[in-house]
Design an enzyme around this catalytic site. Sequence first.
Site, short mmCIF file in Angstrom:
data_model
loop_
_atom_site.label_atom_id
_atom_site.label_comp_id
_atom_site.label_asym_id
_atom_site.label_seq_id
_atom_site.Cartn_x
_atom_site.Cartn_y
_atom_site.Cartn_z
CB CYS A 1 6.42 1.67 -0.52
SG CYS A 1 7.61 0.59 -1.35
NE ARG B 1 -0.62 2.29 0.40
CZ ARG B 1 -0.50 1.10 -0.21
NH1 ARG B 1 0.48 0.28 0.10
NH2 ARG B 1 -1.35 0.73 -1.17
CG ASP C 1 10.18 -0.10 -3.67
OD1 ASP C 1 10.00 -0.96 -2.79
OD2 ASP C 1 9.56 -0.11 -4.76
CD GLN D 1 3.48 3.07 -0.56
OE1 GLN D 1 3.06 1.93 -0.40
NE2 GLN D 1 3.84 3.84 0.45
CG HIS E 1 2.24 1.02 -5.38
ND1 HIS E 1 0.91 0.81 -5.11
CD2 HIS E 1 2.93 0.48 -4.32
CE1 HIS E 1 0.79 0.17 -3.95
NE2 HIS E 1 2.00 -0.04 -3.46
NE ARG F 1 -0.28 -5.05 -4.41
CZ ARG F 1 0.63 -4.72 -3.50
NH1 ARG F 1 1.41 -5.63 -2.97
NH2 ARG F 1 0.76 -3.48 -3.10
N1 NVA Z 1 8.40 -2.07 -6.06
C1 NVA Z 1 7.85 -3.00 -5.10
C2 NVA Z 1 6.79 -2.34 -4.30
C3 NVA Z 1 6.17 -3.20 -3.24
C4 NVA Z 1 5.12 -2.51 -2.46
C5 NVA Z 1 7.31 -4.21 -5.83
O1 NVA Z 1 6.66 -4.05 -6.86
O2 NVA Z 1 7.54 -5.33 -5.37
N1 CP Z 2 3.59 -0.86 0.19
C1 CP Z 2 2.80 -1.87 -0.21
O1 CP Z 2 2.14 -1.82 -1.24
O2 CP Z 2 2.80 -2.93 0.65
P1 CP Z 2 2.14 -4.34 0.40
O3 CP Z 2 2.91 -5.01 -0.71
O4 CP Z 2 2.28 -5.05 1.71
O5 CP Z 2 0.70 -4.15 0.00
#
Ligand code: NVA
Ligand code: CP
Length: 334
Positions: A277, A316, A234, A141, A138, A111
């Site tokens: 998400c 998830r 989101d 997700q 992502h 990540r």
């Molecule tokens: N678009 C958001 C998703 C978090 C799971 C981010 O990248 O922060």
């Molecule tokens: N939806 C998601 O990826 O959540 P986290 O940022 O908590 O991993």
Amino acid sequence: MLSWMDSLKGRSLMRLKSLTDAEMLDLVDLAAQLKARRRAGTRGDLLRRRNIALIFEKSSTRTRNSSIIAARDEGGGAEYLTRPDIHFGKKESVKDTARVLGRIYDGILFRGFSQQTCEELARWSGVPVWNGLTDDYHPTQILADLLTVKETFGSLDDCTVAYVGDGRNNVANSLMMGCAKAGMRYVCCAPRELRPDEAVLAEAEEVARRNGVDIRVSEDPHAGVKGANVIYTDVWVSMGEESKTAERVKMLRPYQINMDLMRATGNIGGKLMFLHCLPAFHDFNTEVTKDTGALEVTDEVFESEYSKVFDESENRMHTIKALFVSALADRSQI
Ligand code: NVA
Ligand code: CP
């Protein structure tokens, strides 16, 4: 010869585009199977003696914990590694880190910021690498989202997904491709400045055409969501974009998911759900929203009967487990 079920053995997942439609849907079904198995009380050993490195540059609740428990449930292990913990990208290049961790671990979930870093890990580690979110995509997700839709509606057929908000972020990019692959209609409701990137849109449109569904982009959320069965949003500001907060809040206020917008689908009382998400800014209970209140979704929708966000977040874990199992385990043992 590998059966179609084994086609994911040893494979990385950088983005949904690299899966065939059948492989993506197979992962969703495998997750459902593993979920049922866990609900029946079975903690198996499909991932016995398999170890997974979790390299995280950004915060996470769901992805981190899902990965750890997915591995542990099936007798494997996962080690959480953040940038300050290891030399990654500071004293040691991504390429060297990949070659070291690939000798020690059976897989890596990454990540972070750059999609290129994720791809470099996959290129040099020699083990499967899974994208647990980058600035661009992502994919894990969306596997959970598809599972949630399938569980709630009974199938993915004849379904329109409306994504409302920042139409060019990681989740939106992957959702658009996931819907196209699953044969679901997709409409992105976003201001002009936050429309999907043209190249990402064109790739998804090609897949959607092949599957006989359309992708639309609308600047008008109320018109855009008409007929939608899934309302998805989101955060308005993704991780790494915090400096844009004020401008985004101003730009996206008209795109908030509230009961008015849910009603604009025309599907109240019918086939309709809300997905996010998570984490979500739906009330005053976070540092960010203590002064502003709800941002991308109101508490009324978040807490409504339409909201399946906690099924989605549980999923998830089952879908990440499916990914690990499909790449590292012998599926005939399930
Ligand atoms: N678009 C958001 C998703 C978090 C799971 C981010 O990248 O922060
Ligand atoms: N939806 C998601 O990826 O959540 P986290 O940022 O908590 O991993």
